[in-house]
Scaffold this active site. Structure first.
Site, PDB file in Angstrom:
ATOM      1  N   ASP A 172       2.184  -2.227 -10.915  1.00 44.62           N
ATOM      2  CA  ASP A 172       1.274  -1.906  -9.385  1.00 44.62           C
ATOM      3  C   ASP A 172      -0.194  -1.557  -9.973  1.00 44.62           C
ATOM      4  OD1 ASP A 172      -0.466  -1.110  -6.994  1.00 44.62           O
ATOM      5  OD2 ASP A 172       0.690   0.462  -7.348  1.00 44.62           O
ATOM      6  N   HIS A 193      -0.708  -0.120   1.825  1.00 44.21           N
ATOM      7  CA  HIS A 193      -0.722   0.188   0.082  1.00 44.21           C
ATOM      8  C   HIS A 193       0.239  -1.709  -0.330  1.00 44.21           C
ATOM      9  CE1 HIS A 193      -1.536  -0.344  -3.628  1.00 44.21           C
ATOM     10  NE2 HIS A 193      -0.296   0.228  -4.189  1.00 44.21           N
ATOM     11  N   CYS A 213      -6.190  -3.200  -3.548  1.00 47.51           N
ATOM     12  CA  CYS A 213      -4.473  -3.880  -3.973  1.00 47.51           C
ATOM     13  C   CYS A 213      -4.461  -4.912  -3.745  1.00 47.51           C
ATOM     14  CB  CYS A 213      -3.795  -2.914  -3.553  1.00 47.51           C
ATOM     15  SG  CYS A 213      -4.027  -2.327  -1.526  1.00 47.51           S
TER      16      CYS A 213
END
Length: 265
Positions: free
Chosen positions: A120, A109, A74
């Site tokens: 995202d 995250h 991420c």
């Protein structure tokens, strides 16, 4: 006004990125860009399991995900996407999310808020398009419904799974700083309790189909509920089938790590 992201990405690098995601010479919409990014750049943690992650500085991320055409997790996906979006004139707010908040998960995250939409591209390849920050609005993500629920000042991402619904993470809407990425990345890439340090995780998403390799099992899940599982014998071939192309040194190191993991199981 954008907040706390890397700036100054050269136009030549943006052009290489757009070529990497299959949009050469175009000025895509936000949804077109996120779809193309997820389709082209895998979610993977090869460098983490090998104990040789190069870091998440923007220059390192560009070299890895764009020039060497690898994938990442991420922090890498979000940092690259934020820099590209800023170059294209979008207002970007980096935010942190608490994964599996109902089970005491950590705030590790990284996601982005762009024009009051959740962007995202690095949550295990589970979202193709942005989601408006509006309570209860359902957005189809490759065949799996997702929605955001407002809880006080925070937002919870709820997604459909084969077992029902999952509260995937709780989003802090306040802008974060690059140092927050560095701290979370250090934990995620090195701590023994991190889900990424002791097992290989590779994920790919396309319309109606999700593929994920976790440990030695490759699971293919379809939006209609069908699930297929197979045990992987050649890890490098399996990664190639998931669009993770390793050089000879990376492949050799991963095979060595893989054989050790299989013996220990």
């Amino acid at each position: 006004m954008s907040t706390a992201v890397d700036t100054g990405l050269p136009a030549s690098v943006v052009a290489e990125y757009l070529d990497r995601v299959g949009l050469p010479g175009e000025r895509p919409t936000l949804a077109e860009l996120t779809r193309a990014h997820v389709a082209a750049i895998p979610f993977e943690n090869v460098d983490v399991v090998l104990g040789r992650h190069p870091g998440i500085g923007l220059d390192v991320v560009v070299d890895k995900l764009v020039l060497r055409r690898r994938g990442g997790y991420c922090y890498e996906h979000a940092r690259l996407m934020a820099a590209v979006l800023e170059h294209l004139g979008y207002e970007v707010r980096p935010v942190m999310a608490r994964v599996q908040a109902d089970r005491g998960g950590p705030r590790t995250h990284r996601a982005l808020v762009v024009d009051e939409q959740l962007v995202d591209v690095g949550f295990g390849a589970s979202m193709l398009v942005p989601m408006p920050l509006r309570d209860g609005v359902v957005v189809d993500q490759a065949g799996w419904p997702h929605r955001l629920e407002r809880e006080g000042r925070e937002w919870t991402l709820v997604r459909s799974t084969r077992g029902g619904e999952e509260r995937a993470y709780r989003l802090d809407p306040e802008p974060s700083e690059p140092v927050d990425d560095e701290v979370a990345h250090h934990f995620t890439a090195t701590h023994p309790s991190s889900p990424f340090t002791g097992q290989l995780v590779v994920m790919r998403l396309a319309e109606g189909v999700s593929r994920r390799l976790v440990r030695t099992t490759l699971t293919t899940e379809y939006a209609d509920g069908r699930v297929e599982e197979q045990e992987v014998t050649d890890v490098v071939d399996a990664l190639a089938s998931l669009d993770v192309d390793l050089d000879d040194d990376e492949a050799a190191a991963l095979r060595t790590w893989w054989s050790t993991q299989r013996r220990d199981q």
